[in-house]
Motif scaffolding. Sequence first.
Motif, PDB file in Angstrom:
ATOM      1  N   TRP A 118       0.837  -1.205   0.000  1.00 14.54           N
ATOM      2  CA  TRP A 118       0.000   0.000   0.000  1.00 14.54           C
ATOM      3  C   TRP A 118       0.865   1.245   0.000  1.00 14.54           C
ATOM      4  CZ3 TRP A 118      -0.154   3.504   4.228  1.00 14.54           C
ATOM      5  CH2 TRP A 118      -1.085   4.530   4.099  1.00 14.54           C
ATOM      6  N   TRP A 119       1.869   1.262   0.871  1.00 21.70           N
ATOM      7  CA  TRP A 119       2.745   2.425   0.961  1.00 21.70           C
ATOM      8  C   TRP A 119       3.497   2.639  -0.361  1.00 21.70           C
ATOM      9  CZ3 TRP A 119       3.793   6.668   3.512  1.00 21.70           C
ATOM     10  CH2 TRP A 119       5.014   7.285   3.314  1.00 21.70           C
ATOM     11  N   MET A 120       4.033   1.581  -0.944  1.00 17.55           N
ATOM     12  CA  MET A 120       4.794   1.697  -2.179  1.00 17.55           C
ATOM     13  C   MET A 120       3.926   2.231  -3.313  1.00 17.55           C
ATOM     14  SD  MET A 120       8.023   0.953  -2.045  1.00 17.55           S
ATOM     15  CE  MET A 120       8.417   0.496  -3.725  1.00 17.55           C
ATOM     16  N   HIS A 121       2.721   1.709  -3.445  1.00 19.35           N
ATOM     17  CA  HIS A 121       1.826   2.147  -4.518  1.00 19.35           C
ATOM     18  C   HIS A 121       1.473   3.619  -4.349  1.00 19.35           C
ATOM     19  CE1 HIS A 121      -1.286   2.012  -7.554  1.00 19.35           C
ATOM     20  NE2 HIS A 121      -2.160   2.487  -6.683  1.00 19.35           N
ATOM     21  N   LYS A 122       1.116   3.983  -3.151  1.00 19.70           N
ATOM     22  CA  LYS A 122       0.708   5.364  -2.861  1.00 19.70           C
ATOM     23  C   LYS A 122       1.886   6.320  -3.029  1.00 19.70           C
ATOM     24  CE  LYS A 122      -1.435   7.966   0.990  1.00 19.70           C
ATOM     25  NZ  LYS A 122      -0.326   8.876   1.337  1.00 19.70           N
ATOM     26  N   HIS A 123       3.032   5.943  -2.500  1.00 20.87           N
ATOM     27  CA  HIS A 123       4.176   6.845  -2.495  1.00 20.87           C
ATOM     28  C   HIS A 123       4.797   6.976  -3.881  1.00 20.87           C
ATOM     29  CE1 HIS A 123       6.892   9.286  -0.170  1.00 20.87           C
ATOM     30  NE2 HIS A 123       7.954   8.638  -0.624  1.00 20.87           N
ATOM     31  N   THR A 124       4.765   5.918  -4.675  1.00 18.24           N
ATOM     32  CA  THR A 124       5.275   5.990  -6.038  1.00 18.24           C
ATOM     33  C   THR A 124       4.443   6.953  -6.873  1.00 18.24           C
ATOM     34  OG1 THR A 124       6.126   3.727  -5.913  1.00 18.24           O
ATOM     35  CG2 THR A 124       5.792   4.651  -8.117  1.00 18.24           C
ATOM     36  N   ARG A 125       3.132   6.901  -6.708  1.00 19.55           N
ATOM     37  CA  ARG A 125       2.257   7.837  -7.426  1.00 19.55           C
ATOM     38  C   ARG A 125       2.537   9.269  -6.988  1.00 19.55           C
ATOM     39  NH1 ARG A 125      -3.489   6.296  -6.013  1.00 19.55           N
ATOM     40  NH2 ARG A 125      -3.958   8.076  -7.381  1.00 19.55           N
ATOM     41  N   HIS A 126       2.778   9.469  -5.703  1.00 20.43           N
ATOM     42  CA  HIS A 126       3.077  10.809  -5.206  1.00 20.43           C
ATOM     43  C   HIS A 126       4.371  11.343  -5.817  1.00 20.43           C
ATOM     44  CE1 HIS A 126       4.242  14.086  -2.552  1.00 20.43           C
ATOM     45  NE2 HIS A 126       5.327  13.403  -2.211  1.00 20.43           N
ATOM     46  N   HIS A 127       5.415  10.529  -5.837  1.00 20.68           N
ATOM     47  CA  HIS A 127       6.698  10.984  -6.374  1.00 20.68           C
ATOM     48  C   HIS A 127       6.602  11.294  -7.868  1.00 20.68           C
ATOM     49  CE1 HIS A 127      10.247  10.948  -3.670  1.00 20.68           C
ATOM     50  NE2 HIS A 127       9.406  10.325  -2.866  1.00 20.68           N
ATOM     51  N   GLY A 128       5.799  10.546  -8.581  1.00 20.28           N
ATOM     52  CA  GLY A 128       5.673  10.782 -10.011  1.00 20.28           C
ATOM     53  C   GLY A 128       4.964  12.075 -10.349  1.00 20.28           C
ATOM     54  N   ASN A 129       4.012  12.475  -9.515  1.00 17.36           N
ATOM     55  CA  ASN A 129       3.214  13.674  -9.787  1.00 17.36           C
ATOM     56  C   ASN A 129       2.867  14.410  -8.499  1.00 17.36           C
ATOM     57  OD1 ASN A 129       2.383  13.614 -12.844  1.00 17.36           O
ATOM     58  ND2 ASN A 129       2.152  11.503 -12.116  1.00 17.36           N
ATOM     59  N   PRO A 130       3.863  14.979  -7.815  1.00 17.90           N
ATOM     60  CA  PRO A 130       3.571  15.663  -6.550  1.00 17.90           C
ATOM     61  C   PRO A 130       2.628  16.844  -6.735  1.00 17.90           C
ATOM     62  CG  PRO A 130       5.779  16.194  -7.341  1.00 17.90           C
ATOM     63  CD  PRO A 130       5.266  15.088  -8.210  1.00 17.90           C
ATOM     64  N   ARG A 132      -0.172  17.117  -8.053  1.00 15.83           N
ATOM     65  CA  ARG A 132      -0.935  17.208  -9.302  1.00 15.83           C
ATOM     66  C   ARG A 132      -2.354  16.692  -9.072  1.00 15.83           C
ATOM     67  NH1 ARG A 132      -0.141  17.835 -14.784  1.00 15.83           N
ATOM     68  NH2 ARG A 132       2.129  17.924 -14.515  1.00 15.83           N
ATOM     69  N   VAL A 133      -3.318  17.491  -9.458  1.00 20.45           N
ATOM     70  CA  VAL A 133      -4.726  17.139  -9.273  1.00 20.45           C
ATOM     71  C   VAL A 133      -5.047  15.848 -10.018  1.00 20.45           C
ATOM     72  CG1 VAL A 133      -7.101  17.885  -9.675  1.00 20.45           C
ATOM     73  CG2 VAL A 133      -5.369  19.558  -8.970  1.00 20.45           C
ATOM     74  N   GLY A 134      -5.645  14.913  -9.324  1.00 18.57           N
ATOM     75  CA  GLY A 134      -6.050  13.646  -9.928  1.00 18.57           C
ATOM     76  C   GLY A 134      -4.956  12.610 -10.021  1.00 18.57           C
ATOM     77  N   LYS A 135      -3.712  12.971  -9.704  1.00 17.80           N
ATOM     78  CA  LYS A 135      -2.603  12.030  -9.809  1.00 17.80           C
ATOM     79  C   LYS A 135      -1.908  11.771  -8.470  1.00 17.80           C
ATOM     80  CE  LYS A 135      -2.652  11.296 -14.310  1.00 17.80           C
ATOM     81  NZ  LYS A 135      -1.565  11.794 -15.166  1.00 17.80           N
ATOM     82  N   ASP A 136      -1.828  12.781  -7.625  1.00 17.54           N
ATOM     83  CA  ASP A 136      -1.141  12.643  -6.337  1.00 17.54           C
ATOM     84  C   ASP A 136      -2.148  12.233  -5.267  1.00 17.54           C
ATOM     85  OD1 ASP A 136       0.370  12.743  -4.053  1.00 17.54           O
ATOM     86  OD2 ASP A 136       0.979  14.837  -4.271  1.00 17.54           O
ATOM     87  N   PRO A 137      -2.052  11.007  -4.737  1.00 13.25           N
ATOM     88  CA  PRO A 137      -3.014  10.571  -3.711  1.00 13.25           C
ATOM     89  C   PRO A 137      -2.904  11.367  -2.415  1.00 13.25           C
ATOM     90  CG  PRO A 137      -1.235   8.994  -3.921  1.00 13.25           C
ATOM     91  CD  PRO A 137      -1.057   9.963  -5.047  1.00 13.25           C
ATOM     92  N   ASP A 138      -1.777  12.052  -2.205  1.00 11.82           N
ATOM     93  CA  ASP A 138      -1.590  12.802  -0.964  1.00 11.82           C
ATOM     94  C   ASP A 138      -2.429  14.068  -0.902  1.00 11.82           C
ATOM     95  OD1 ASP A 138       0.137  10.862  -0.216  1.00 11.82           O
ATOM     96  OD2 ASP A 138       1.956  12.094  -0.247  1.00 11.82           O
ATOM     97  N   ILE A 252      -0.149  23.812  -6.416  1.00 16.85           N
ATOM     98  CA  ILE A 252      -1.031  22.734  -6.851  1.00 16.85           C
ATOM     99  C   ILE A 252      -1.020  22.716  -8.374  1.00 16.85           C
ATOM    100  CG2 ILE A 252      -3.398  21.870  -6.905  1.00 16.85           C
ATOM    101  CD1 ILE A 252      -2.144  21.528  -4.215  1.00 16.85           C
ATOM    102  N   VAL A 253      -0.683  21.582  -8.965  1.00 16.47           N
ATOM    103  CA  VAL A 253      -0.514  21.476 -10.414  1.00 16.47           C
ATOM    104  C   VAL A 253      -1.830  21.012 -11.041  1.00 16.47           C
ATOM    105  CG1 VAL A 253       0.814  20.418 -12.262  1.00 16.47           C
ATOM    106  CG2 VAL A 253       1.901  20.873 -10.045  1.00 16.47           C
ATOM    107  N   PRO A 254      -2.411  21.802 -11.949  1.00 17.41           N
ATOM    108  CA  PRO A 254      -3.629  21.353 -12.639  1.00 17.41           C
ATOM    109  C   PRO A 254      -3.386  20.059 -13.395  1.00 17.41           C
ATOM    110  CG  PRO A 254      -3.245  23.707 -13.004  1.00 17.41           C
ATOM    111  CD  PRO A 254      -2.007  23.160 -12.337  1.00 17.41           C
ATOM    112  N   ALA A 255      -4.445  19.279 -13.574  1.00 19.51           N
ATOM    113  CA  ALA A 255      -4.318  17.954 -14.183  1.00 19.51           C
ATOM    114  C   ALA A 255      -3.758  18.020 -15.598  1.00 19.51           C
ATOM    115  CB  ALA A 255      -5.673  17.257 -14.189  1.00 19.51           C
ATOM    116  N   ASP A 256      -4.064  19.073 -16.348  1.00 20.15           N
ATOM    117  CA  ASP A 256      -3.659  19.147 -17.749  1.00 20.15           C
ATOM    118  C   ASP A 256      -2.418  20.003 -17.979  1.00 20.15           C
ATOM    119  OD1 ASP A 256      -4.804  21.518 -17.026  1.00 20.15           O
ATOM    120  OD2 ASP A 256      -6.039  21.734 -18.828  1.00 20.15           O
ATOM    121  N   MET A 257      -1.742  20.431 -16.925  1.00 20.43           N
ATOM    122  CA  MET A 257      -0.580  21.305 -17.063  1.00 20.43           C
ATOM    123  C   MET A 257       0.675  20.483 -17.342  1.00 20.43           C
ATOM    124  SD  MET A 257       0.830  24.145 -14.364  1.00 20.43           S
ATOM    125  CE  MET A 257       2.177  25.246 -14.790  1.00 20.43           C
TER     126      MET A 257
END
Length: 357
Positions: A118-130, A132-138, A252-257
């Motif tokens: 769970w931590w790896m999946h969540k944290h990997t998504r965060h690092h890829g798109n800190p 970013r709306v719709g991409k960062d679970p944090d 905060i990074v818009p989803a399409d930016m």
Amino acid sequence: MIPAQPPASSLPVNHVTRRFAALSATIRETGLLERAYGFYAVYGAVLALALGGVVTGVILLGDSWFQLLMAAALAIVLTQLAFLGHEASHRTVLASGPANDRLGRFLSTLMVGISHQWWMHKHTRHHGNPNRVGKDPDIDMDTIAFQEEDAANARGFLRWINARQGWLFFPLLTLEGINLHYQSIRSLVTSGTRRQRWQEIPAIVAHFALYLIPLFWFLPLGMAFAFLGVQMAVFGVYMGASFAPNHKGMMIVPADMKMDFLSKQVLTSRNIRGGWAMSILMGGLNFQIEHHLFPSMARPHLGRAREIVREHCANVGVPYTETTLLQSYAIVVQYLNRVGLAARDPFDCPERVAMGR
């Protein structure tokens, strides 16, 4: 007929992409991506001794309310173990990837009681798109709203919380320890693969068995519950207070930016001043910018990398944010309160109010 490729000297140069390539080359040339086996060996030994000291303290104190001090100490040790697990998950500690993964899973599941997958999946998504709306679970909506739209859409008691969430942030962190365990175990059970469940569920069960059975056997019932409550509360506050200053209140990074890698990581991250003491306190998360740019960099090298990254950002015109710990908390509280205004009046989001529209 395939047209001839133009000579390299006449090919267009992507200067934005080269901004990070040049920085990465400098970091690599200075040896800052090398392992730091000595540091992690000493760090791990100190944590093992600290955990043994807490267990010894609990046994020696016996039926005493001073046990609550041991509960707080246990929470601090477990948080430090979680920091080490975080670094292992980034394949920072040991030589090989599989060895780091095994260490990270051992620390997360057996020692801390949280699902590694769970931590790896969540944290990997965060690092890829800190941020970013719709991409960062944090920044997804939970109890706290990090976006005006989420605060405006909240209902009932959650809406009342969001309207005051800046001031309630640290009190709510006392429940974050329970939330982390719950979310991770629920994700493991509902979304984990069969192999992940077989690997992690027995370890998590063993963690709670080794912790709770002796606790409730050795201490009076009320004191055991108090011990558990204090440990979970301090764990939640320590974890939240270490991770929150890093991104909350930043861009905060818009989803399409579209953003290049250097800008994406630097503009959404914040460093905390304080040197080595702060690095130990926050598990290296005080060097958040460098950690996001070079996730596999060992903690002892982050301070030196900071000097190089900060100078490089100044040269290429990318703002580099660094504050004290208390300043970062003030920024987080102000930001959450500003977002929470949308929960008070969903028709007037903070940006519109500030612009007088």
